[in-house]
Design an enzyme around this catalytic site. Structure first.
Site, PDB file in Angstrom:
ATOM      1  N   HIS A 106       0.838  -1.198   0.000  1.00 32.41           N
ATOM      2  CA  HIS A 106       0.000   0.000   0.000  1.00 32.41           C
ATOM      3  C   HIS A 106       0.872   1.247   0.000  1.00 32.41           C
ATOM      4  CE1 HIS A 106       0.719  -1.042   4.228  1.00 32.41           C
ATOM      5  NE2 HIS A 106       0.503   0.224   4.545  1.00 32.41           N
TER       6      HIS A 106
ATOM      7  N   HIS B 207       0.984   5.195   0.933  1.00 29.39           N
ATOM      8  CA  HIS B 207       0.387   6.281   1.727  1.00 29.39           C
ATOM      9  C   HIS B 207       0.542   7.594   0.966  1.00 29.39           C
ATOM     10  CE1 HIS B 207       0.312   4.172   5.728  1.00 29.39           C
ATOM     11  NE2 HIS B 207       1.227   3.447   5.114  1.00 29.39           N
TER      12      HIS B 207
END
Length: 141
Positions: A100, A102
């Protein structure tokens, strides 16, 4: 993966404030934000490390991140800058083991920062940089 919080969000087993979704990527608000406007861009396929994600999907993640970046800058979210942060592996600070990216707004004195070691200001010799460069470059071929 059954225990992955991001897979549960993707499968709608957990709630999320979704800002973008397509066939390959989902982006949603982080529930523990560094600052308001903190968003996660997540591939829908479960891959722990970014190196496991194919180049097209990695490109898609960053394309969506750039779109979100522009949206944050146009919005009324307090932002003097924006960080992209991707922790790749436990030693890098990865806490959820599903790749992921950010995206979070930054502003002066927001309390977030990276901490460098004491010897950070001691620059390596060019020969050392060249050796490391060759090692990585050979692994790219």
């Amino acid at each position: 993966m059954t225990d992955c919080i991001f897979c549960k969000i993707i499968n709608r087993e957990l709630p999320a404030s979704i800002i973008h979704e397509d066939d390959h990527v989902i982006a949603f608000m982080d529930i523990q934000p560094v600052n308001p406007g903190h968003i996660l861009v997540v591939p829908k396929v479960h891959k722990e490390l970014i190196a496991e994600v194919d180049e097209d999907l990695t490109s898609r993640m960053f394309k969506i991140a750039a779109k979100i970046n522009r949206a944050i800058r146009k919005s009324n979210i307090h932002s003097e800058g924006i960080n992209y942060f991707l922790a790749d592996g436990e030693a890098a600070g990865q806490e959820v083991f599903h790749t992921h990216l950010h995206i979070f707004p930054r502003f002066r004195n927001d309390g977030f920062g990276l901490r460098f070691s004491e010897n950070y200001t001691q620059l390596p010799q060019r020969e050392e940089l060249d050796e490391i460069c060759v090692t990585i470059k050979e692994s790219m071929e």
